[in-house]
Scaffold this motif. Structure first.
Motif, PDB file in Angstrom:
ATOM      1  N   SER A   1      -6.784   6.017  -7.973  1.00 33.96           N
ATOM      2  CA  SER A   1      -5.841   7.861  -8.450  1.00 33.96           C
ATOM      3  C   SER A   1      -6.149   8.559  -7.810  1.00 33.96           C
ATOM      4  O   SER A   1      -7.139   8.505  -8.601  1.00 33.96           O
ATOM      5  CB  SER A   1      -5.043   7.429  -9.200  1.00 33.96           C
ATOM      6  OG  SER A   1      -4.263   5.977 -10.013  1.00 33.96           O
ATOM      7  N   LYS A   2      -5.908   8.833  -6.584  1.00 34.61           N
ATOM      8  CA  LYS A   2      -6.599  10.639  -6.208  1.00 34.61           C
ATOM      9  C   LYS A   2      -4.963  11.646  -6.229  1.00 34.61           C
ATOM     10  O   LYS A   2      -4.169  10.963  -6.314  1.00 34.61           O
ATOM     11  CB  LYS A   2      -7.100  10.456  -4.446  1.00 34.61           C
ATOM     12  CG  LYS A   2      -8.689   8.929  -4.820  1.00 34.61           C
ATOM     13  CD  LYS A   2      -8.509   8.753  -3.320  1.00 34.61           C
ATOM     14  CE  LYS A   2      -9.379   8.133  -3.361  1.00 34.61           C
ATOM     15  NZ  LYS A   2      -9.870   8.116  -1.998  1.00 34.61           N
ATOM     16  N   PRO A   3      -5.586  12.921  -6.767  1.00 33.45           N
ATOM     17  CA  PRO A   3      -4.144  13.476  -6.754  1.00 33.45           C
ATOM     18  C   PRO A   3      -3.497  13.931  -5.020  1.00 33.45           C
ATOM     19  O   PRO A   3      -2.699  14.290  -5.348  1.00 33.45           O
ATOM     20  CB  PRO A   3      -5.198  15.443  -6.795  1.00 33.45           C
ATOM     21  CG  PRO A   3      -6.508  14.751  -6.793  1.00 33.45           C
ATOM     22  CD  PRO A   3      -6.767  13.072  -6.963  1.00 33.45           C
ATOM     23  N   ASP A   4      -4.095  13.822  -4.230  1.00 36.08           N
ATOM     24  CA  ASP A   4      -3.636  13.947  -2.923  1.00 36.08           C
ATOM     25  C   ASP A   4      -2.849  12.035  -2.104  1.00 36.08           C
ATOM     26  O   ASP A   4      -2.718  11.999  -0.965  1.00 36.08           O
ATOM     27  CB  ASP A   4      -4.799  14.358  -1.741  1.00 36.08           C
ATOM     28  CG  ASP A   4      -5.828  13.631  -1.788  1.00 36.08           C
ATOM     29  OD1 ASP A   4      -6.130  12.663  -2.550  1.00 36.08           O
ATOM     30  OD2 ASP A   4      -7.209  13.882  -0.850  1.00 36.08           O
TER      31      ASP A   4
ATOM     32  N   THR B   1       0.887  -1.215  -0.125  1.00 33.32           N
ATOM     33  CA  THR B   1      -0.192   0.219   0.342  1.00 33.32           C
ATOM     34  C   THR B   1       1.145   1.384   0.495  1.00 33.32           C
ATOM     35  O   THR B   1       1.799   0.978  -0.588  1.00 33.32           O
ATOM     36  CB  THR B   1      -0.757   0.386   1.351  1.00 33.32           C
ATOM     37  OG1 THR B   1      -0.531  -0.120   2.698  1.00 33.32           O
ATOM     38  CG2 THR B   1      -2.071  -1.083   1.311  1.00 33.32           C
ATOM     39  N   LEU B   2       0.018   2.537   0.540  1.00 29.74           N
ATOM     40  CA  LEU B   2       1.131   4.150   0.591  1.00 29.74           C
ATOM     41  C   LEU B   2       1.805   4.143   1.695  1.00 29.74           C
ATOM     42  O   LEU B   2       1.875   3.061   2.289  1.00 29.74           O
ATOM     43  CB  LEU B   2      -0.022   5.336   0.133  1.00 29.74           C
ATOM     44  CG  LEU B   2      -0.877   4.622  -1.234  1.00 29.74           C
ATOM     45  CD1 LEU B   2      -2.318   6.151  -1.432  1.00 29.74           C
ATOM     46  CD2 LEU B   2       0.264   4.879  -2.380  1.00 29.74           C
TER      47      LEU B   2
END
Length: 335
Positions: free
Chosen positions: A181-184, A144-145
């Motif tokens: 996918s998200k910008p933040d 994950t992130l």
């Protein structure tokens, strides 16, 4: 000659529980400076119907794969484009499934082995009994992130190290488990694959990427690329990540570590600082130096004989306001 390719090895689309089409996924990968992805939807390969068209459209190789999603664990299979029926396998015979993956020329890896399981994420925690760890090709040790700071990833990294100490040769990779996918989005890790450079040819790169994982030619990072090679004193031959060195008691080994902060530099922020660069082996830490946070090459001589085992490089410092392990290589092995 090796070329290091930034890749993402764990992805999902609308064909399972992702929130993106294959085109959207690949566009996001290109935007992040990635040069290869694996398509690993849950229990289906239907997204691969568009594989050739999307590869031509974006010029980004896609590895055929699938995530076996079961009650006892999730297993990633790469390099296999024909469905293998995992439903007939119980908790004690996953080795038979791995054998069938190998029979088709693919590789099998354990996904997020210490992710929280039932009832939050049924089957995410690995519970299969492995009869022979020699048959496991890789483990997703960072998941994950921002994986480096997460407890489940740290447990997976420790498990992998313990298996190395037991004499198993298993590759460690990262996996974003990419659903949307998200910008933040927080910072993802990247798996660099050391593939043999064939005149910059894109055709066949997916196959060479699978071979890189199979042979352990892999480096994992939150940002900068960390690589290394080793030489026996008095000899010219270089031993690269994933390779074996035959050492005698008289041999003196030097290890050269390369830090490249320019690769994909626009996709992460590494502030000026002193970083800890470690050489870790099956006997513990065998060398440690402070290095600046810019591209450089560092050669360390190892005086004490290491004997059989392994050695890898690890990089520590501050990213995203967190002190963390920033990067690590897979081992060079010693026989």
């Amino acid at each position: 000659m090796l070329k290091w390719i930034p890749a993402e090895l764990h992805t999902h689309t609308l064909h399972s529980d992702g929130k993106q089409t294959l085109e959207e996924l690949v566009q996001s990968a290109v935007d992040l400076g990635l040069e290869c992805i694996a398509m690993t939807d849950h229990n289906t390969q239907s997204a691969l119907a568009d594989q050739e068209r999307v590869q031509r459209q974006f010029g980004l190789p896609i590895i055929s794969g699938m995530e076996w999603t079961t009650f006892y664990g999730h297993m990633l299979t790469l390099g296999v484009d024909r469905f293998i029926d995992w439903r007939v396998l119980g908790p004690d015979d996953i080795d038979e499934g791995i054998r069938q993956v190998h029979e088709q020329g693919g590789i099998a890896g354990i996904a997020h082995p210490f992710r929280i399981g039932s009832p939050i994420c049924t089957g995410c925690f690995w519970e299969y009994t492995i009869q022979d760890w020699h048959e496991v090709d890789y483990i997703e040790v960072w998941s994950t992130l921002m994986p480096s700071i997460k407890r489940d990833s740290q447990r997976a990294f420790a498990m992998w190290t313990d298996l190395l100490n037991q004499g198993y040769r298993i590759t460690a990779v990262s996996g974003r488990d990419w659903h949307v996918s998200k910008p933040d989005d927080a910072l993802p890790a990247v798996t660099y694959l050391g593939v043999h450079d064939e005149a910059e040819e894109r055709e066949g790169l997916a196959g060479r990427a699978v071979e890189a994982i199979r042979h352990g030619s892999v480096s994992v990072t939150m940002g900068p690329l960390l690589t290394m090679w080793a030489q026996i004193k008095g000899r010219e031959h270089r031993y690269h990540i994933g390779e074996y060195i035959e050492l005698t008691v008289e041999d003196s080994l030097s290890v050269t570590v390369q830090l490249d902060v320019e690769a994909r530099a626009s996709h992460y922020n590494l502030k000026p600082q002193n970083l800890r660069l470690l050489l870790t082996s099956s006997h513990g830490i065998c060398s440690e130096i402070q290095v600046p946070a810019h591209t450089g090459e560092y050669t360390l001589s190892l005086q004490d004989p290491l004997g059989k085992g392994w050695i890898r490089a690890e990089l520590y410092g501050c990213m995203e306001d967190c002190v963390m392990m920033i990067a690590f290589t897979n081992p060079i092995y010693m026989a």
